[in-house]
Design a protein around this motif. Sequence first.
Motif, PDB file in Angstrom:
ATOM      1  N   SER A  67      44.423  41.459  33.451  1.00  0.00           N
ATOM      2  CA  SER A  67      44.473  41.492  35.140  1.00  0.00           C
ATOM      3  C   SER A  67      43.814  42.704  35.755  1.00  0.00           C
ATOM      4  O   SER A  67      42.981  42.517  36.632  1.00  0.00           O
ATOM      5  CB  SER A  67      45.659  41.240  35.928  1.00  0.00           C
ATOM      6  OG  SER A  67      46.256  40.151  34.977  1.00  0.00           O
ATOM      7  N   TYR A  70      40.003  43.111  35.130  1.00  0.00           N
ATOM      8  CA  TYR A  70      39.268  41.888  35.798  1.00  0.00           C
ATOM      9  C   TYR A  70      39.155  42.219  37.386  1.00  0.00           C
ATOM     10  O   TYR A  70      38.351  42.061  37.853  1.00  0.00           O
ATOM     11  CB  TYR A  70      40.054  40.419  35.725  1.00  0.00           C
ATOM     12  CG  TYR A  70      39.349  39.343  36.398  1.00  0.00           C
ATOM     13  CD1 TYR A  70      38.403  38.872  36.026  1.00  0.00           C
ATOM     14  CD2 TYR A  70      40.007  38.955  37.633  1.00  0.00           C
ATOM     15  CE1 TYR A  70      37.979  37.706  36.857  1.00  0.00           C
ATOM     16  CE2 TYR A  70      39.321  38.144  38.637  1.00  0.00           C
ATOM     17  CZ  TYR A  70      38.247  37.514  37.909  1.00  0.00           C
ATOM     18  OH  TYR A  70      37.529  36.627  38.845  1.00  0.00           O
ATOM     19  N   ARG A  71      40.344  42.816  37.987  1.00  0.00           N
ATOM     20  CA  ARG A  71      40.116  42.971  39.418  1.00  0.00           C
ATOM     21  C   ARG A  71      39.440  44.388  39.774  1.00  0.00           C
ATOM     22  O   ARG A  71      38.789  44.501  40.537  1.00  0.00           O
ATOM     23  CB  ARG A  71      41.532  43.075  39.869  1.00  0.00           C
ATOM     24  CG  ARG A  71      41.728  43.640  41.351  1.00  0.00           C
ATOM     25  CD  ARG A  71      42.987  43.671  41.924  1.00  0.00           C
ATOM     26  NE  ARG A  71      44.004  44.487  41.472  1.00  0.00           N
ATOM     27  CZ  ARG A  71      43.915  45.895  42.049  1.00  0.00           C
ATOM     28  NH1 ARG A  71      43.098  46.051  43.058  1.00  0.00           N
ATOM     29  NH2 ARG A  71      44.823  46.868  41.775  1.00  0.00           N
ATOM     30  N   GLN A  75      34.410  41.436  36.922  1.00  0.00           N
ATOM     31  CA  GLN A  75      35.087  40.043  37.187  1.00  0.00           C
ATOM     32  C   GLN A  75      34.576  39.263  36.082  1.00  0.00           C
ATOM     33  O   GLN A  75      34.086  38.007  36.174  1.00  0.00           O
ATOM     34  CB  GLN A  75      34.787  39.429  38.239  1.00  0.00           C
ATOM     35  CG  GLN A  75      35.310  40.195  39.492  1.00  0.00           C
ATOM     36  CD  GLN A  75      36.022  39.394  40.642  1.00  0.00           C
ATOM     37  OE1 GLN A  75      35.282  38.289  41.018  1.00  0.00           O
ATOM     38  NE2 GLN A  75      37.095  39.772  41.122  1.00  0.00           N
ATOM     39  N   GLN A  77      35.144  36.369  33.120  1.00  0.00           N
ATOM     40  CA  GLN A  77      35.688  34.957  33.109  1.00  0.00           C
ATOM     41  C   GLN A  77      36.942  35.244  31.910  1.00  0.00           C
ATOM     42  O   GLN A  77      38.133  34.897  32.101  1.00  0.00           O
ATOM     43  CB  GLN A  77      35.114  33.711  33.140  1.00  0.00           C
ATOM     44  CG  GLN A  77      35.831  32.563  33.460  1.00  0.00           C
ATOM     45  CD  GLN A  77      36.485  32.472  34.562  1.00  0.00           C
ATOM     46  OE1 GLN A  77      36.026  32.778  35.714  1.00  0.00           O
ATOM     47  NE2 GLN A  77      37.898  32.037  34.529  1.00  0.00           N
ATOM     48  N   LEU A  80      39.959  37.235  32.726  1.00  0.00           N
ATOM     49  CA  LEU A  80      40.836  36.400  33.677  1.00  0.00           C
ATOM     50  C   LEU A  80      41.413  35.333  32.707  1.00  0.00           C
ATOM     51  O   LEU A  80      42.823  35.093  32.877  1.00  0.00           O
ATOM     52  CB  LEU A  80      40.143  35.739  34.921  1.00  0.00           C
ATOM     53  CG  LEU A  80      40.995  35.159  35.942  1.00  0.00           C
ATOM     54  CD1 LEU A  80      41.935  36.200  36.463  1.00  0.00           C
ATOM     55  CD2 LEU A  80      40.331  34.407  36.877  1.00  0.00           C
ATOM     56  N   GLN A  84      45.493  34.777  32.189  1.00  0.00           N
ATOM     57  CA  GLN A  84      46.029  33.694  32.541  1.00  0.00           C
ATOM     58  C   GLN A  84      47.039  33.111  31.452  1.00  0.00           C
ATOM     59  O   GLN A  84      48.327  32.556  31.535  1.00  0.00           O
ATOM     60  CB  GLN A  84      45.024  32.721  32.962  1.00  0.00           C
ATOM     61  CG  GLN A  84      45.670  31.320  33.271  1.00  0.00           C
ATOM     62  CD  GLN A  84      45.846  31.207  34.620  1.00  0.00           C
ATOM     63  OE1 GLN A  84      45.117  31.336  35.681  1.00  0.00           O
ATOM     64  NE2 GLN A  84      47.224  30.859  35.091  1.00  0.00           N
ATOM     65  N   PHE A 132      48.522  40.331  38.129  1.00  0.00           N
ATOM     66  CA  PHE A 132      47.777  39.044  38.072  1.00  0.00           C
ATOM     67  C   PHE A 132      47.708  38.337  39.452  1.00  0.00           C
ATOM     68  O   PHE A 132      46.579  37.724  39.953  1.00  0.00           O
ATOM     69  CB  PHE A 132      48.544  38.048  37.169  1.00  0.00           C
ATOM     70  CG  PHE A 132      47.577  36.860  36.909  1.00  0.00           C
ATOM     71  CD1 PHE A 132      46.627  36.828  35.977  1.00  0.00           C
ATOM     72  CD2 PHE A 132      48.227  35.565  37.213  1.00  0.00           C
ATOM     73  CE1 PHE A 132      45.841  35.663  35.724  1.00  0.00           C
ATOM     74  CE2 PHE A 132      47.473  34.510  36.951  1.00  0.00           C
ATOM     75  CZ  PHE A 132      46.404  34.433  36.435  1.00  0.00           C
ATOM     76  N   ALA A 135      44.776  40.116  41.255  1.00  0.00           N
ATOM     77  CA  ALA A 135      43.416  39.630  40.471  1.00  0.00           C
ATOM     78  C   ALA A 135      42.888  38.280  40.889  1.00  0.00           C
ATOM     79  O   ALA A 135      41.701  38.146  41.093  1.00  0.00           O
ATOM     80  CB  ALA A 135      43.813  39.709  39.021  1.00  0.00           C
ATOM     81  N   THR A 136      43.762  37.375  40.852  1.00  0.00           N
ATOM     82  CA  THR A 136      43.685  36.107  41.382  1.00  0.00           C
ATOM     83  C   THR A 136      43.792  35.711  43.011  1.00  0.00           C
ATOM     84  O   THR A 136      43.114  34.754  43.256  1.00  0.00           O
ATOM     85  CB  THR A 136      44.455  34.949  40.694  1.00  0.00           C
ATOM     86  OG1 THR A 136      45.898  35.264  41.126  1.00  0.00           O
ATOM     87  CG2 THR A 136      44.345  35.007  39.196  1.00  0.00           C
TER      88      THR A 136
END
Lengths: 393, 393
Positions: A67, A70-71, A75, A77, A80, A84, A132, A135-136
Motif C-alpha cells: 500500500s 503504491y501511494r 501507482q 496496479q 495495489l 488488496q 491501505f 492508498a485507495t
Amino acid sequence: MTDHLFNPKQLKQQFEHELYESVIPFWERFSPDAAYGGYFNCLDFDGSVYDSRKHVWLQGRQAWMFSKLYRTIEQKQEWLNLAQSGIDFLLDNAYNSENGRVYFEMARDGKPIYLQRKIFSECFFIMALAEFSRATGEEKYMTIAKEELERVWEWTKDISKIGRPVLEGQSEMNSLAIPMILLNLIEEVAGDDDVETYTDEIDQCIKLMLKHVHEDKKLVLENVGPDGEYMANSYDGRMLVPGHAIEAGWFLQHWALRLKRDELSKTAANIIRWSFDKGWDEKFGGLFYFLDSKGYSPTQLEWNKKLWWPHTEALYGLLQNVTLFDEKEDLLRFNKLRNYTFTHFPDAEHGEWFGYLNRDGSVSQRFKGGPYKGCFHVPRALYLCNQWIEEYY
Amino acid sequence: MTDHLFNPKQLKQQFEHELYESVIPFWERFSPDAAYGGYFNCLDFDGSVYDSRKHVWLQGRQAWMFSKLYRTIEQKQEWLNLAQSGIDFLLDNAYNSENGRVYFEMARDGKPIYLQRKIFSECFFIMALAEFSRATGEEKYMTIAKEELERVWEWTKDISKIGRPVLEGQSEMNSLAIPMILLNLIEEVAGDDDVETYTDEIDQCIKLMLKHVHEDKKLVLENVGPDGEYMANSYDGRMLVPGHAIEAGWFLQHWALRLKRDELSKTAANIIRWSFDKGWDEKFGGLFYFLDSKGYSPTQLEWNKKLWWPHTEALYGLLQNVTLFDEKEDLLRFNKLRNYTFTHFPDAEHGEWFGYLNRDGSVSQRFKGGPYKGCFHVPRALYLCNQWIEEYY
C-alpha cells in the motif's frame, strides 16, 4: 564529510537496487496465493513454499508495504492488487469484528490455527488497514483501523481483557514493546492530518518509552518497573534487545522532528547510539539479538544469533543520526553496520535477504520468509532510508 | 567386546564421580531456599542465583531426584529434607487442588507468575509426589499423584478443558511429547507393584508412540497425523527432535523389558539409533536440537545449538542398546557420544554441567540452571546408567 565515507547518492542507488531489483520482486513473484488470497510467507531461500500456513503479522505487514509503495512511489496496479489481496484475506479470515480480536496464525485457506493472548496481530492489522485506506482513498478501512486502535489501546491498560491472566506473583513491569508499537501505529493512523486527535496518546507513549532509557548507565532496558525502575534482580528486568531499542529510537526521532522537540531528538539519537554500541559483537561483527545488562547469559537460547531486523532498523536509525548530528562516531557506526549488513544478509542469487545468521555470520536459517520474517523489515528500512535521503540531501 | 572400547566398571566410576562429586553437591549447596522453601533454579555457572523466581518443572524434577536418591541409594536425611522442601513448596503454592492445575512459574515466595495452557507442570508435579510417597512411605502423596494423573490423562484427550482453544484451521496432529510423558509417569506412579491398574493406558501410550516411528524412512517424527501420517507439507509435520525421540526410545525399552516384548525392544533400540544418526552433527560433533526431515531449515532459531539433555538421554539410551544387542555400531555410537558429552558439558571447576553450547561446541549459555534446566537430566541419566551397569554387568 568526505564523499567516500558518506555518499548519499551512492547509498540511495544501493538501497534502491536492493529494494526494487531484489526484495520487492521476490515477494511479488513468490508470495501471492492465487487460490485463497493473502500471501505465502513461509518461503525458502529460492522462493518455494515450505509451508502454506499464513502468519497474520506478515500478512498485515506485507499489505502495509505494498500500500505504501503504491501511494508514495508509483501507482502500479499490481502493487495495489497485492495489497488488496492481503487486506481482503485479513478482513475475511483473521478479524473477528464482534470482539476485535485478530488471529495470529491461519491455515492457507484462512481457517484459524492460533490466537495469541497478545495485541501484536491486531497492531499489524491496524497498520495495514490505515495505509491501505490512504492508498485507495476508501474511508471504510480507516474507520476499522481507528476503532481497532482504540480497542488495542484499552487492552494494553488491562491485558486480562484479552484473556491473559494477571497473577499476583508477576512483578509490575512495563515492556518497551507496547508503547513503541502504539506510537508507531499512531504515526500510521494519524498520517499528516490527524495528529491533533492523538495528542494525549502520543505524549503518553513517549513518556512511557522514555522510562526505559537509563541515561546514567547508557542503557535502554526492555522491561522496567512502573516508574522506570531498573529491575536488576530478574532476567527480564536486565534484558536488552538492541534491535528493538534502536527501532524505538527511530520511532521517537520521527515524533521529535514532527513536534520539533530538540531534547527528544537528542535522546532518540542516544537510544540508537547506546543500543548499537552495547549490541555490537566486537569479535564477529553484527548485532546480538538479546543481552543481559549485567553480563549474565540471557535465557534466550538464540541470544547470539544475528537477525536481519536489528540491522535494518539500525541502518535507518544511524542514517538519521548521521544527518541530524555532527558526531563523527555516528558515521563510523553507520559504515560499520552498513558494511556488515550488506556483506552478510542480501542474497544476490535468489533475491531478498537471509534473516538468521549464526554468531560467526554464517547462515543459520536459509529461508527468506518464516513465522516472523516476511515482506517488512528489509523493504521498510530500505524505503525509509531512500525517503530520508531524498528529503535531506 | 574389548575392555578399552567398553569397560562398564570404568564407566560407572566416571558416572559416579560426576554424579556424587560434581552434580549433586552443586544442587545441594546452591539451590536450597532456606527462607521460602523449594529450590532456586536460576543458578549461574558458579552457583550464584541470577534470578530468584522458581520454575515448577524444575521444582518437581529436583524433588523427584532427591526422593529417588534417598530411596534407592542412601537414606541421607539431607536428601529427604531437600525433597520434602520442594514437595511442600509445590503443594502450598503451585497446586490448585480445586481444579488440579499447576502453575508453570512462581515468584521466590511462591506467588504465581504464569500458568501454561499445557500439562507439563502437572506431569513433573505427579512424578515428584509419586517418588516422594515411595521414599517416605506416606500414602497421601501417592493419592494426589494418582488423582492428578487421571486428570491429566483426561486433559490430553481434550486440551480445551485447560483453556487451550481448539480452532478449525489446526490440523489434527499428535505430538510425541504427550504419550511419552504419560508412559513415563505411569512407570513412576505404578512402581513395581501397580502395573496391572494401568495395563490399558500403557498399551494406549505405546501404540500412540509407535505411530511416530516411520520404519521405512528410519524417521521418528515429533508430530504425526491421527493415524501416524507423515505431514510432510508442514514444518511441524516434518519436525525432528532427536533428543526427544531418543528419550522416548529408552522409555519404551523400559516397558519392553518389563512386559517382555521383544519386538518392542527392537523398535525402541531402532528409535534410538535412527534418531542418533539423524541428529549427529558430522562437522562439529554433538546432537542438533531440531531438524527438518526434508532438509529445510527448522523454524526454531536455536536448532543447531547443542543442548545437554539430548546427550544425557542418548548416553542412557545407547548404553541400553550396547547391552541388549550385539551391534558393533551401537558401541561406536555410544563411545562417540560419550566422548563428546564428557569433553564438552561437565564443568570440573564449579560443578554441574553447562547446558547450552553453540554448534561449534563453545559455551552459549554459561548458567547451570535456568527456566528449563535444573537438577534433572544430568543426574537422572548418570543415575540410570549406574543402575543399569549394576544390573547387567
